[in-house]
Design a protein around this motif. Structure first.
Motif, mmCIF file in Angstrom:
data_model
loop_
_atom_site.group_PDB
_atom_site.id
_atom_site.type_symbol
_atom_site.label_atom_id
_atom_site.label_comp_id
_atom_site.label_asym_id
_atom_site.label_seq_id
_atom_site.Cartn_x
_atom_site.Cartn_y
_atom_site.Cartn_z
ATOM 1 N N ARG A 1 77.559 45.924 -2.640
ATOM 2 C CA ARG A 1 78.158 45.625 -1.336
ATOM 3 C C ARG A 1 79.017 44.363 -1.389
ATOM 4 N NH1 ARG A 1 73.666 45.321 2.290
ATOM 5 N NH2 ARG A 1 73.495 47.524 1.825
ATOM 6 N N TYR A 2 78.617 43.373 -2.179
ATOM 7 C CA TYR A 2 79.442 42.168 -2.311
ATOM 8 C C TYR A 2 80.821 42.508 -2.867
ATOM 9 C CZ TYR A 2 75.835 38.724 -1.197
ATOM 10 O OH TYR A 2 74.891 37.959 -0.552
ATOM 11 N N PHE A 3 80.885 43.428 -3.826
ATOM 12 C CA PHE A 3 82.177 43.823 -4.385
ATOM 13 C C PHE A 3 82.975 44.654 -3.394
ATOM 14 C CE2 PHE A 3 79.942 42.771 -8.329
ATOM 15 C CZ PHE A 3 80.894 41.951 -8.921
ATOM 16 N N ILE A 4 82.303 45.496 -2.639
ATOM 17 C CA ILE A 4 82.986 46.297 -1.619
ATOM 18 C C ILE A 4 83.606 45.379 -0.573
ATOM 19 C CG2 ILE A 4 82.613 47.946 0.279
ATOM 20 C CD1 ILE A 4 80.481 49.281 -1.575
ATOM 21 N N GLU A 5 82.853 44.377 -0.153
ATOM 22 C CA GLU A 5 83.346 43.439 0.858
ATOM 23 C C GLU A 5 84.459 42.536 0.320
ATOM 24 O OE1 GLU A 5 79.772 41.519 2.172
ATOM 25 O OE2 GLU A 5 79.156 43.234 3.389
ATOM 26 N N ALA A 6 84.563 42.417 -0.988
ATOM 27 C CA ALA A 6 85.599 41.577 -1.594
ATOM 28 C C ALA A 6 86.950 42.283 -1.687
ATOM 29 C CB ALA A 6 85.155 41.127 -2.987
ATOM 30 N N ILE A 7 86.992 43.580 -1.415
ATOM 31 C CA ILE A 7 88.255 44.317 -1.450
ATOM 32 C C ILE A 7 89.040 43.973 -0.188
ATOM 33 C CG2 ILE A 7 89.327 46.604 -1.433
ATOM 34 C CD1 ILE A 7 86.754 47.637 -2.843
ATOM 35 N N PRO A 8 90.231 43.419 -0.343
ATOM 36 C CA PRO A 8 91.042 43.112 0.849
ATOM 37 C C PRO A 8 91.354 44.390 1.624
ATOM 38 C CG PRO A 8 91.951 42.060 -1.107
ATOM 39 C CD PRO A 8 90.875 43.006 -1.571
ATOM 40 N N PRO A 9 91.234 44.362 2.942
ATOM 41 C CA PRO A 9 91.430 45.581 3.735
ATOM 42 C C PRO A 9 92.845 46.154 3.626
ATOM 43 C CG PRO A 9 91.082 43.672 5.157
ATOM 44 C CD PRO A 9 90.874 43.222 3.758
ATOM 45 N N ASP A 10 93.825 45.311 3.337
ATOM 46 C CA ASP A 10 95.208 45.778 3.273
ATOM 47 C C ASP A 10 95.684 46.052 1.843
ATOM 48 O OD1 ASP A 10 95.047 43.132 2.565
ATOM 49 O OD2 ASP A 10 96.868 42.524 3.618
ATOM 50 N N LEU A 11 94.757 46.085 0.892
ATOM 51 C CA LEU A 11 95.115 46.314 -0.500
ATOM 52 C C LEU A 11 95.560 47.764 -0.707
ATOM 53 C CD1 LEU A 11 95.038 44.907 -3.364
ATOM 54 C CD2 LEU A 11 92.847 46.053 -3.668
#
Length: 176
Positions: free
Chosen positions: A40-50
């Protein structure tokens, strides 16, 4: 932490939790952390606009894929005995875990430590031992999602119960 310590006094099993530091005081044979939380930490680290094409080669995507691979392997071991699962985990997952942590150590210096990605990398590295605890016991799970789903009603209810500001209101809420 003192509440966990008191509640679990005399416990000598595997304590499977999230990364809350209060559980470190609790007595147990082994402390196993949840891989769903690490993912989940890695999922949350993905910028939403990437853009999707940028996500494909990203560190986050690679970490999520590696963790998902562990879940897929472990899912295939579900029907085995405790002893068989322990043996298979050592054969099928131990090298993948070693490679995962070595990879994180290699990239650690290339990420900003206070960024979401840096925190995701640091979470896994700082909890390496507890994240690998499932290798030592066929009874340990990769995640504590089952437990979290079981207590979800209480955590949601906790917010609703704030409005029970009288014994009569609390009885009415309990009846509902």
């Amino acid at each position: 932490g003192s509440y966990a310590e008191d509640f679990l006094k005399g416990f000598n099993g595997i304590l499977q939790t999230d990364g809350y530091t209060g559980y470190q005081k609790a007595p147990c044979h082994a402390h196993a952390l949840c891989w769903a939380h690490a993912r989940r930490y890695f999922i949350e680290a993905i910028p939403p606009d990437l853009p999707k094409e940028d996500l494909l080669g990203s560190i986050c995507k690679k970490a999520i894929e590696r963790i998902n691979e562990l879940f897929a392997i472990d899912k295939g071991l579900a029907g085995l005995t405790k002893e068989e699962r322990e043996e298979q985990r050592l054969q099928l997952e131990k090298e993948k875990l070693e490679a995962y942590f070595a990879w994180l150590q290699d990239i650690e210096l290339n990420v900003l430590p206070k960024s979401k990605l840096g925190k995701a990398v640091q979470y896994s590295l700082s909890h390496k031992e507890a994240l690998q605890a499932f290798l030592k016991s066929g009874n340990a799970a990769l995640s504590n999602n089952i437990c979290e789903r079981a207590i979800r009603n209480f955590t949601i209810g906790r917010k609703n119960w704030l409005f029970s500001d009288s014994p009569k209101g609390a009885k009415a809420s309990a009846a509902v």
